[in-house]
Design a protein around this motif. Structure first.
Motif, short mmCIF file in Angstrom:
data_model
loop_
_atom_site.label_atom_id
_atom_site.label_comp_id
_atom_site.label_asym_id
_atom_site.label_seq_id
_atom_site.Cartn_x
_atom_site.Cartn_y
_atom_site.Cartn_z
N ASN A 174 -6.54 -7.64 -13.13
CA ASN A 174 -6.42 -8.60 -12.03
C ASN A 174 -6.02 -7.87 -10.74
O ASN A 174 -4.95 -8.08 -10.19
CB ASN A 174 -5.38 -9.66 -12.38
N PRO A 175 -6.90 -6.99 -10.23
CA PRO A 175 -6.55 -6.22 -9.04
C PRO A 175 -6.47 -7.09 -7.80
O PRO A 175 -7.21 -8.06 -7.66
CB PRO A 175 -7.71 -5.22 -8.94
N PRO A 176 -5.57 -6.76 -6.87
CA PRO A 176 -5.46 -7.52 -5.61
C PRO A 176 -6.60 -7.18 -4.67
O PRO A 176 -7.40 -6.27 -4.90
CB PRO A 176 -4.12 -7.04 -5.05
N GLU B 151 6.72 1.41 0.39
CA GLU B 151 7.28 0.81 1.59
C GLU B 151 6.22 -0.01 2.32
O GLU B 151 6.50 -1.11 2.81
CB GLU B 151 7.84 1.91 2.50
N ALA B 152 5.00 0.52 2.40
CA ALA B 152 3.91 -0.21 3.04
C ALA B 152 3.61 -1.50 2.29
O ALA B 152 3.38 -2.56 2.90
CB ALA B 152 2.66 0.66 3.11
N GLU B 153 3.64 -1.43 0.97
CA GLU B 153 3.40 -2.62 0.15
C GLU B 153 4.47 -3.67 0.39
O GLU B 153 4.19 -4.87 0.48
CB GLU B 153 3.36 -2.22 -1.33
N ARG B 154 5.71 -3.21 0.55
CA ARG B 154 6.82 -4.14 0.82
C ARG B 154 6.62 -4.84 2.16
O ARG B 154 6.84 -6.05 2.29
CB ARG B 154 8.15 -3.38 0.80
N LEU B 155 6.20 -4.08 3.17
CA LEU B 155 6.00 -4.66 4.50
C LEU B 155 4.85 -5.67 4.51
O LEU B 155 4.85 -6.62 5.29
CB LEU B 155 5.71 -3.54 5.51
N LEU B 156 3.88 -5.44 3.64
CA LEU B 156 2.72 -6.34 3.58
C LEU B 156 2.96 -7.55 2.68
O LEU B 156 2.17 -8.48 2.67
CB LEU B 156 1.48 -5.58 3.08
N SER B 157 4.05 -7.51 1.95
CA SER B 157 4.35 -8.58 1.01
C SER B 157 4.43 -9.93 1.74
O SER B 157 5.09 -10.08 2.76
CB SER B 157 5.68 -8.32 0.31
N GLY B 158 3.71 -10.91 1.23
CA GLY B 158 3.68 -12.23 1.83
C GLY B 158 2.65 -12.38 2.93
O GLY B 158 2.38 -13.49 3.39
N ALA C 262 -0.41 -10.22 2.85
CA ALA C 262 -1.72 -9.90 2.27
C ALA C 262 -1.51 -9.43 0.84
O ALA C 262 -0.52 -8.74 0.54
CB ALA C 262 -2.42 -8.83 3.09
N GLY C 263 -2.42 -9.81 -0.02
CA GLY C 263 -2.35 -9.33 -1.39
C GLY C 263 -2.60 -7.83 -1.43
O GLY C 263 -3.61 -7.34 -0.92
N CYS C 264 -1.66 -7.09 -1.98
CA CYS C 264 -1.74 -5.63 -1.92
C CYS C 264 -1.22 -5.02 -3.21
O CYS C 264 -0.31 -5.55 -3.84
CB CYS C 264 -0.92 -5.11 -0.73
N GLY C 265 -1.82 -3.91 -3.62
CA GLY C 265 -1.38 -3.19 -4.81
C GLY C 265 -1.58 -1.70 -4.60
O GLY C 265 -2.28 -1.27 -3.68
N ILE C 266 -0.95 -0.90 -5.47
CA ILE C 266 -1.00 0.55 -5.35
C ILE C 266 -1.70 1.16 -6.56
O ILE C 266 -1.41 0.80 -7.71
CB ILE C 266 0.41 1.15 -5.23
N VAL C 267 -2.63 2.07 -6.27
CA VAL C 267 -3.27 2.88 -7.31
C VAL C 267 -2.68 4.28 -7.18
O VAL C 267 -2.85 4.94 -6.15
CB VAL C 267 -4.80 2.93 -7.14
N LEU C 268 -1.96 4.71 -8.20
CA LEU C 268 -1.26 6.00 -8.18
C LEU C 268 -1.99 7.01 -9.04
O LEU C 268 -2.20 6.79 -10.24
CB LEU C 268 0.18 5.81 -8.68
N LEU C 269 -2.37 8.13 -8.45
CA LEU C 269 -3.08 9.18 -9.17
C LEU C 269 -2.10 10.25 -9.64
O LEU C 269 -1.41 10.86 -8.82
CB LEU C 269 -4.15 9.82 -8.27
N GLU C 270 -2.03 10.48 -10.94
CA GLU C 270 -1.18 11.53 -11.49
C GLU C 270 -1.96 12.83 -11.65
O GLU C 270 -1.41 13.86 -12.02
CB GLU C 270 -0.61 11.10 -12.84
N SER C 271 -3.24 12.76 -11.37
CA SER C 271 -4.12 13.93 -11.46
C SER C 271 -5.24 13.77 -10.45
O SER C 271 -5.64 12.65 -10.13
CB SER C 271 -4.70 14.04 -12.88
#
Length: 333
Positions: free
Chosen positions: A282-284, A300-307, A309-318
């Motif tokens: 269920n990606p935003p 921090e950017a996700e926190r500022l956008l909270s409420g 715009a729907g926002c999520g983070i994709v974190l690359l470990e490689s």
């Protein structure tokens, strides 16, 4: 005049930082660092040139110079000369160094080496800076300091790997640039299992522009055979190093000069090449794609956008091999 690094008594600083820095440079000190140090200059540092510079600083700005450095950091300050490793990178008074990725990597490697007699550590005169002092003390017979010769360190590591060892070469990102040819010809083309621990990846705030590790990703991405890990926290670092221990090709593990981000494991999906802080099915609508220490900024950017715009983070470990990374990202686009 030769380039100097000037240590200035904190309580003698009469001018704002920017003005003091500018004036010191105008007086001929090409490299200027402001430290809270005390003590007198040693006789070896009392040359006519340094004495003249000290007098001009005192006369023009009321600055008391306690140490003048030549080729060696801390030259002229007795306790720095006696313990150069400790004074190689000095933080402001009262600011303690947090446990960083370097120390964590050194401890992980020491533990791995105690269980695997093939593992050895290689450094180019940076044992303390890369967290390998513990390894040196615990397993000296498998610790190799080749001096300020990063090119040789890489080729030497290739030789160790060709002979059945599992070398881990710890080096600052900006210094790894010196060994680009060795990475290609001596390691990658022979597909040797050398692990490069790329320390000070990203901006290095304490050491300045000469130490900013901003080029390793572009040049490593173009070298065949290399895998690139970008751990975001200490747990990810340990997993990457364990993967490198059993890899059949060269590996680079890049990490910053900063502390752990333990909340990663609570906020993101279980460790994998690609992780998210949302349910994968269920990606935003909006995604922030990031890796390594930059996850702090992304959160921090996700926190500022909270409420808003729907926002999520994709974190690359490689970052490499590229195909599984690209496939993982495309699941959410």
């Amino acid at each position: 005049m030769a380039a100097f690094s000037i240590g200035i008594m904190a309580d003698s600083l009469r001018l704002p930082f920017a003005q003091s820095l500018k004036k010191c440079r105008e007086l001929g000190a090409d490299g200027v660092q402001l430290y809270a140090v005390d003590g007198e200059m040693s006789p070896e540092a009392q040359t006519p040139e340094t004495i003249a510079l000290k007098r001009r600083l005192l006369a023009d700005n009321g600055l008391e110079v306690s140490a003048l450095c030549g080729d060696l950091g801390g030259y002229g300050l007795a306790r720095a000369e006696e313990n150069p490793g400790k004074y190689h990178s000095v933080r402001p008074a009262g600011q303690e160094r947090e446990r960083n990725f370097s120390l964590e990597a050194g401890d992980i490697l020491t533990g791995m080496a105690k269980a695997d007699s093939r593992i050895c550590a290689v450094t180019a005169a940076m044992a303390a800076g890369t967290g390998l002092e513990g390894f040196r003390g615990a397993i000296p017979e498998r610790f190799f300091d080749v001096g300020i010769a990063e090119e040789h360190a890489l080729t030497f590591s290739a030789g160790l790997a060709a002979d059945g060892m599992r070398p881990f070469f710890a080096v600052y990102s900006s210094f790894l640039q010196r060994g680009y040819d060795n990475l290609i010809h001596d390691i990658a083309l022979q597909k040797l299992p050398v692990t490069v621990l790329v320390d000070r990846a990203g901006l290095s705030f304490g050491d300045g522009p000469t130490h900013h590790g901003i080029f390793d990703v572009p040049f490593l991405l173009g070298i065949p055979q290399f895998r690139i890990f970008t751990p975001s926290c200490f747990d990810s670092l340990k997993r990457a190093m364990e993967s490198a221990r059993t890899a059949d090709s060269p590996v680079a593990i890049r990490y910053p000069d900063s502390g752990d981000i333990p909340e990663v494991n609570n906020l993101f999906t279980p460790y994998d090449t690609v992780r998210t802080d949302f349910q994968p099915d269920n990606p935003p609508e909006n995604l922030i794609i990031t890796y390594g220490r930059s996850v702090r900024t992304a959160l921090e950017a996700e926190r500022l956008l909270s409420g808003k715009a729907g926002c999520g983070i994709v974190l690359l470990e490689s970052l490499k091999p590229c195909r599984p990374v690209a496939d993982g990202i495309m699941r959410f686009i």
